[in-house]
Scaffold this active site. Structure first.
Site, PDB file in Angstrom:
ATOM      1  N   TYR A  52      35.143  44.561  87.619  1.00 55.76           N
ATOM      2  CA  TYR A  52      35.201  43.973  88.835  1.00 55.76           C
ATOM      3  C   TYR A  52      36.672  43.178  88.691  1.00 55.76           C
ATOM      4  O   TYR A  52      37.169  42.619  89.502  1.00 55.76           O
ATOM      5  CB  TYR A  52      34.130  42.933  88.824  1.00 55.76           C
ATOM      6  CG  TYR A  52      32.861  43.335  89.178  1.00 55.76           C
ATOM      7  CD1 TYR A  52      32.546  44.665  89.420  1.00 55.76           C
ATOM      8  CD2 TYR A  52      31.642  42.581  89.202  1.00 55.76           C
ATOM      9  CE1 TYR A  52      31.236  45.190  89.556  1.00 55.76           C
ATOM     10  CE2 TYR A  52      30.504  43.006  89.370  1.00 55.76           C
ATOM     11  CZ  TYR A  52      30.199  44.393  89.549  1.00 55.76           C
ATOM     12  OH  TYR A  52      28.988  44.954  89.703  1.00 55.76           O
ATOM     13  N   HIS A 110      27.558  49.503  81.916  1.00 62.71           N
ATOM     14  CA  HIS A 110      27.530  49.753  83.483  1.00 62.71           C
ATOM     15  C   HIS A 110      26.780  50.861  83.875  1.00 62.71           C
ATOM     16  O   HIS A 110      26.128  50.890  85.133  1.00 62.71           O
ATOM     17  CB  HIS A 110      28.926  49.500  83.833  1.00 62.71           C
ATOM     18  CG  HIS A 110      28.907  48.764  85.376  1.00 62.71           C
ATOM     19  ND1 HIS A 110      30.074  48.197  85.740  1.00 62.71           N
ATOM     20  CD2 HIS A 110      28.125  48.773  86.380  1.00 62.71           C
ATOM     21  CE1 HIS A 110      30.154  47.928  86.929  1.00 62.71           C
ATOM     22  NE2 HIS A 110      28.796  47.995  87.234  1.00 62.71           N
TER      23      HIS A 110
END
Length: 280
Positions: A52, A110
């Site tokens: 991010y 992730h």
């Protein structure tokens, strides 16, 4: 917020609020203000990720907040390009440096990236990082039961949490059942899915009207009653408060079923099937 946020207890004993703040695309000074505002409104679980590119923003919000660090639970995630053991250890350290934090409360892989076949190495790095005090609780995102089985078989350790795509269009019933049977906590990313489409759904609108709640509140309540931890993203103070105001009403079994029936096999938003999709 008149009702306290309930907590879920992970299999390692950590207690986690059943709703948190997603921070995807919350960056820079505006992101810091949005996150500190959310903390002021009562959020204690803040979700971030290496990819991010906002771990620094989250860390700065933690430092500016009037809430003690020990009262906050900060999550970040390991990207696919660093799944080799040594690279994973370095990436975890880099995540801490980026955020200016001494530890992460939750650190997750992730995506499994099965074609690369390095997720077990990455998992061992998380296990060791937890032993070293860099992480309090370790988990994964988007892992299918076959991936979770392999982690347990090869390391003896199951994730405390699995963050998966979960919303009314893709309710993950089989995956959630596997989690329940094995003591893995389900966490929902993109819990509101295609918000514009959901806002037009007559069935959810009728349920919301019956409870004098918004469509968003009904959907987040649905996640809570499924036993899933949701992490809706919002930079709006009004929406942040609205998203927390879901603990003063209850959906009936029939209403839960009506929402669940919106799910269908092609309901994933971007066709990101973890059996094939890879994220780096």
């Amino acid at each position: 917020m008149s009702h306290p946020i309930p907590q879920a207890t992970l299999h390692d004993g950590m207690k986690v609020p059943v709703i948190g703040l997603g921070t995807y695309k919350l960056k820079g000074n505006e992101g810091v203000h949005a996150i500190t505002g959310a903390i002021d409104h009562g959020y204690r679980l803040i979700d971030s990720a290496y990819n991010y590119e906002n771990e620094g923003t989250v860390g700065e919000a933690v430092r500016r907040s009037t809430v003690q660090r020990e009262e906050l639970l900060i999550t970040s995630k390991l990207p696919g390009r660093y799944q080799g053991y040594d690279n994973a250890v370095t990436a975890i350290q880099e995540s801490l440096y980026r955020g200016g934090l001494d530890y992460y409360d939750l650190y997750l892989i992730h995506w499994p990236n099965p074609k690369q076949d390095q997720y077990v190495e990455a998992w061992q790095a998380l296990i060791d990082a937890k032993k070293w005090g860099l992480i309090r609780s370790i988990g994964v995102c988007n892992f299918l039961p076959e991936h979770l089985d392999r982690l347990e078989k090869e390391t003896g350790v199951l994730p405390s949490i699995n963050q998966v795509e979960l919303h009314p269009f893709f309710n993950q019933a089989a995956q959630r059942k596997w989690h329940e049977d094995h003591g893995v906590q389900t966490q929902s990313w993109s819990p509101l899915a295609r918000a514009a489409e959901l806002m037009k759904n007559e069935s959810i609108h009728s349920i919301a009207s019956a409870h004098h709640k918004t469509v968003t509140q009904v959907i987040l309540r649905w996640h809570y009653q499924l036993g899933a931890i949701s992490i809706p993203k919002s930079s709006s103070p009004v929406r942040q408060l609205e998203n927390l105001s879901i603990f003063d009403f209850t959906l009936s079994e029939g209403e839960m079923s009506r929402i669940g029936e919106l799910s269908h096999p092609g309901g994933r938003m971007n066709d990101q099937d973890p059996a094939f999709y890879e994220e780096f």
